[in-house]
Design an enzyme around this catalytic site. Structure first.
Site, PDB file in Angstrom:
ATOM      1  N   ARG A  27       0.935  -1.055   0.175  1.00 51.02           N
ATOM      2  CA  ARG A  27      -0.020   0.072   0.036  1.00 51.02           C
ATOM      3  C   ARG A  27       1.048   1.238   0.083  1.00 51.02           C
ATOM      4  O   ARG A  27       1.499   1.588   0.897  1.00 51.02           O
ATOM      5  CB  ARG A  27      -0.871   0.126   1.267  1.00 51.02           C
ATOM      6  CG  ARG A  27      -2.092   1.105   1.282  1.00 51.02           C
ATOM      7  CD  ARG A  27      -2.446   1.084   2.641  1.00 51.02           C
ATOM      8  NE  ARG A  27      -1.805   2.042   3.474  1.00 51.02           N
ATOM      9  CZ  ARG A  27      -1.605   1.912   4.829  1.00 51.02           C
ATOM     10  NH1 ARG A  27      -2.247   0.854   5.655  1.00 51.02           N
ATOM     11  NH2 ARG A  27      -0.788   2.803   5.407  1.00 51.02           N
ATOM     12  N   HIS A  29      -3.428   4.650   4.681  1.00 54.61           N
ATOM     13  CA  HIS A  29      -4.627   3.743   4.774  1.00 54.61           C
ATOM     14  C   HIS A  29      -6.092   4.304   4.471  1.00 54.61           C
ATOM     15  O   HIS A  29      -6.534   3.638   3.397  1.00 54.61           O
ATOM     16  CB  HIS A  29      -4.949   3.486   6.201  1.00 54.61           C
ATOM     17  CG  HIS A  29      -5.953   2.488   6.727  1.00 54.61           C
ATOM     18  ND1 HIS A  29      -6.484   1.246   6.353  1.00 54.61           N
ATOM     19  CD2 HIS A  29      -7.275   3.192   7.212  1.00 54.61           C
ATOM     20  CE1 HIS A  29      -7.733   0.982   6.490  1.00 54.61           C
ATOM     21  NE2 HIS A  29      -8.281   1.926   7.273  1.00 54.61           N
ATOM     22  N   TYR A  59       4.273   6.114  10.886  1.00 59.45           N
ATOM     23  CA  TYR A  59       4.457   4.901  11.497  1.00 59.45           C
ATOM     24  C   TYR A  59       5.252   4.031  10.480  1.00 59.45           C
ATOM     25  O   TYR A  59       5.822   2.941  10.941  1.00 59.45           O
ATOM     26  CB  TYR A  59       3.226   3.959  11.620  1.00 59.45           C
ATOM     27  CG  TYR A  59       2.079   4.061  10.763  1.00 59.45           C
ATOM     28  CD1 TYR A  59       2.236   2.881   9.781  1.00 59.45           C
ATOM     29  CD2 TYR A  59       1.004   5.041  10.673  1.00 59.45           C
ATOM     30  CE1 TYR A  59       1.175   3.203   8.697  1.00 59.45           C
ATOM     31  CE2 TYR A  59       0.133   5.090   9.829  1.00 59.45           C
ATOM     32  CZ  TYR A  59       0.228   4.085   8.701  1.00 59.45           C
ATOM     33  OH  TYR A  59      -0.664   4.077   7.743  1.00 59.45           O
TER      34      TYR A  59
END
Lengths: 396, 456
Positions: free
Chosen positions: A286, A290, A299
């Site tokens: 990805r 998100h 992160y």
């Protein structure tokens, strides 16, 4: 499937296969219990590697077909970018980008027959595109204009499931129904690496195996469950879990559209012929957040994104097409024009989407008339009508 | 874009909610200046929300005619940030009053204002034309009331729920503290755990300074002289606990009046001796010890009725609750595993507990997990009563005042130190026999502490 899996000699693990075109030879691979090897037909340098088993499954994919796959990926990436922009412009409440996962979705989505049925999560907009969804319908829910985007039966794809992994149960149940109908269609569940930690997915696999249901578990391992790395979900390749349920599994390079097409075709053939379920782990990444409300830089390591950008699904196919002399200006212009047209259609569909009426909330609650609900609707409409009669100083 | 000047219109771009439920964002940097021509989706600014720094793509192709906010400004969602001059599209051919040229044609980018409640906005503010609630259409109301017309803003606004987090809400609920009464010290006036604990402990604002706008309910004296105090906070909690206890556990109360002169003599001896120097020993100390010893012989008194599980829970430890009047009201902190403490340790624990409670610093852990309680009504000069069980406990012992009373002593009448014990127990799980034996055991010890030798 691992037992059938044969692959070029060099580089037998992971997605970092740097094998050049030199080897050329196809070596029969050993039978694995683990299914750790990654099926790859086009490496990240855009080099097509022969494959002893899967080549036969994509023998029909000629240059023109490769061009169509490339166009699909360019178009869906553009849809994704346009929808992201629409969210930033306040036209959508939220958008879950699929950037980086185009090959996994197009490769598998283009393998399906129209009577197969897809049960997806919220990120499979490229699969929906393959199913022929009306573009504005993809945005309807994210714009907050409807509870559901489309009639699932018009494109044989359920509307996106937001509950993580729940759609795998729906797919398995649907597949059990296919058997009862005596049909040879297949149910396909799309989900991510994080979903494999959900009870639903595991239950679905138990039932799929028990009933030998014609269902494909298509897991896009995009390495991140929001902010949790895939290493937290599984200490072994996720595909290895499926054999424990009695379900054959395969790991495929999820950024290789041809390999994704091949492994999905194999799984479909197995399901149609009574061979039961298959678990596919498409190893992809990805590249975006998100959702548009997420900031992945908080992160994850920027280097990781760089590594995966080098394995971009579109870039490698473009390189391959170029090496085959299939990436001329006329073709790329037509692809760009197509992407622009789709983006414009998407934007127009979004901006011109009619606002739902207050009483629309009563629609689609029951499939048949329901007097109790009718009464509620009547009351509500009379309540709304009372505002029109209210004295002028009423509104503030 | 170089559309002819006569065929253009101005469009305003309002700051959208870029995350899920954000109310404001900071413009970090503009990538365009006034006068620049921009393409659709060209990045015009970097904007930092509470969640991320994101790029703002232009919603229009056209010319930037105005940047409403400078870089570094925090802008409310829904506020205009850029005005574009754009070519009039087919939409604009529809008759649009020329007097409102700057009204954005696409759907409202965002409502003007949202309740800052993050997930779930509630209803968006109506854009006018429709009332938010049913208008009253009383015939008599036709003549507009001047006051009502002059003060439209005085319409009662629904109070927002105090901002906090679920664990803190639960803590507050468990402690009987109403969040409305607190002022949050966390980010954005968030009520934190520390705020709740501070409120419980009575700091900083619950002490008795009259000027303090503290969380104590404010009493109002009416014209007739009656004082009406809102029921909230500790009072509300105490009331709820008392009602829950009184109407779920059938109470039975027994009384025992005894000559505790030997206990008083023992206390005098302890006070005089070296062993207990610096330790405050009182009748409560001895009663507490006696209760622990009596429980060992009658363990059912140290138990609980678990309605949900349909089980009787008999506790291994005696977590001895002591009812205490505190600045905030009645509290029943308990001494954990009191049965394992020596008399001296117990005396010290009791001293610390009551001192902490009176100072309003009782920690929540001391309030939870009690198994049996003692209430010392004797300090108020009272002899006996019917104590109500601390919810969940099977027994509570009230100790009355020690009075010098004419009493039968060795076949004669003498002035003796006499005390009445009142024991309430939950009759669902404690029978009269068990309650009586327990009370008699406590009485035996107080009547003659040496009898402990026969009991342990």
């Amino acid at each position: 499937m691992a037992q059938d899996g044969t692959r070029p000699g060099p580089g037998s693990t992971g997605g970092n296969d740097d094998a050049g075109p030199a080897s050329g030879t196809v070596l029969p691979g050993p039978a694995h219990a683990g299914a750790d090897d990654l099926v790859q037909l086009i490496d990240h340098h855009g080099v097509r590697h022969p494959h002893g088993h899967y080549d036969a499954l994509v023998a029909d994919v000629d240059g023109a077909a490769l061009q169509r796959l490339y166009e699909d990926m360019v178009v869906v990436r553009r849809i994704d970018a346009e929808a992201t922009a629409l969210q930033r412009q306040g036209e959508l409440a939220l958008w879950p980008p699929l950037l980086g996962q185009e090959a996994a979705q197009i490769g598998s989505g283009r393998a399906l027959r129209s009577d197969d049925f897809v049960f997806s999560s919220y990120r499979e907009n490229a699969v929906a595109y393959c199913r022929g969804v009306d573009l504005a319908d993809i945005l309807r829910v994210w714009r907050g204009n409807a509870s559901s985007g489309w009639d699932p039966y018009t494109i044989n794809m359920a509307t996106p499931q937001v509950i993580i992994g729940a759609q795998t149960l729906h797919a398995t149940g649907y597949a059990m129904g296919i058997v009862n109908d005596g049909a040879d269609s297949v149910a396909v569940a799309y989900f991510g690496d994080g979903a494999t930690s959900q009870g639903d997915v595991n239950e679905a696999m138990v039932f799929a195996a028990s009933y030998q249901a014609p269902v494909i578990f298509f897991c896009q391992n995009n390495h991140w469950a929001i902010s949790e790395p895939v290493g937290l979900q599984a200490h072994v390749p996720i595909a290895r879990r499926a054999p424990g349920f009695g379900i054959p599994s395969v790991r495929v390079d999820g950024n290789d559209v041809l390999a994704c097409l091949a492994v999905t075709r194999e799984a479909l053939a197995r399901a149609r012929s009574g061979g039961g379920p298959t678990f596919i782990e498409a190893v992809t990444y990805r590249m975006g957040p998100h959702t548009t409300a997420d900031d992945p830089t908080r992160y994850r390591d920027a280097n990781e994104l760089e590594d995966w950008a080098a394995r971009d699904p579109l870039a490698r196919l473009a390189t391959l097409l170029d090496s085959l002399g299939l990436l001329d200006a006329g073709y790329t212009d037509s692809v760009k024009a197509r992407a622009d047209a789709v983006a414009a259609e998407l934007r127009e569909g979004c901006l011109s989407m009619p606002e739902p009426a207050p009483s629309d909330v009563f629609k689609h609650v029951y499939s048949t008339p329901n007097s109790w609900l009718d009464r509620q609707q009547d009351h509500y409409e009379r309540y709304l009508a009372s505002f029109a009669q209210a004295p002028q100083e009423g509104p503030r | 874009m170089t559309a002819s000047r006569t065929n253009t219109r101005i469009r305003e771009f309002r700051l959208p909610d870029l995350g899920e439920g954000l109310t404001e964002s900071e413009i970090v940097q503009w990538h365009v200046a006034e006068g620049d021509t921009v393409e659709l989706n060209q990045i015009i600014a970097d904007v930092e929300t509470a969640k991320a720094v994101v790029e703002l793509p232009s919603p229009y192709a056209g010319v930037v005619v105005r940047l409403h906010e400078a870089a570094g400004t925090v802008v409310d969602v829904g506020a205009p940030i850029v005005s574009f001059e754009v070519a009039a599209g087919p939409d604009d051919a529809v008759p649009v009053p020329a007097s409102v040229p700057d009204e954005p044609v696409p759907a409202e980018p965002a409502p003007a204002r949202r309740e800052p409640n993050l997930v779930g906005y509630g209803a968006a503010v109506e854009k006018g034309g429709r009332p938010q609630r049913r208008g009253r259409s009383l015939p008599a109301a036709n003549a507009p009331q001047p006051a009502a017309v002059l003060q439209p803003a005085a319409a009662p606004q629904p109070r927002e729920r105090p901002r906090s987090t679920p664990p803190v809400r639960k803590l507050a609920r468990d402690l009987g503290i109403t969040l409305d009464t607190l002022t949050g010290t966390g980010p954005g006036a968030l009520i934190t755990r520390a705020d709740v604990l501070a409120a419980l402990a009575g700091t900083p604002s619950s002490t008795a300074e009259p000027a303090s706008p503290g969380p104590r309910p404010r009493a109002v004296r009416s014209s007739t002289g009656e004082i009406r105090t809102p029921i909230r906070g500790m009072r509300k909690h105490t009331a709820a606990a008392m009602v829950a206890s009184a109407f779920s556990a059938p109470h039975a109360t027994e009384f025992l009046t005894i000559d505790v002169t030997p206990t008083m003599e023992l206390l005098a001896e302890l006070k005089a001796g070296r062993a207990f120097e610096g330790t405050r020993v009182t009748p409560l100390t001895v009663v507490s010890k006696a209760v622990c010893i009596a429980i060992a012989r009658n363990p059912i008194l140290n138990s609980s009725w678990d309605e949900q599980a349909q089980e009787i829970v008999q506790y291994a430890d005696v977590n001895l609750g002591i009812a205490a009047a505190t600045p905030r009201g009645l509290l029943v902190p308990n001494i954990k595993a009191a049965q394992s403490l020596t008399l001296k340790d117990l005396a010290q624990a009791l001293g610390a507990l009551t001192e902490t409670a009176r100072a309003g610093r009782t920690p929540p852990t001391d309030l939870a997990g009690g198994t049996i309680s003692i209430t010392n009504i004797g300090v108020f000069g009272i002899d006996a009563g019917t104590p109500i069980l601390n919810p969940g406990e099977a027994a509570i012992l009230a100790m009355g005042a020690v009075r010098s009373t004419p009493w039968e002593y060795r076949g004669e009448i003498a002035l003796r130190s006499v005390m009445t014990l009142s024991l309430s127990f939950d009759h669902r799980l404690v029978d009269g026999e068990q309650g009586s034996r327990f009370l008699a055991d406590v009485g035996t010890i107080l009547r003659n502490p040496a009898m402990v030798l026969t009991m342990v």
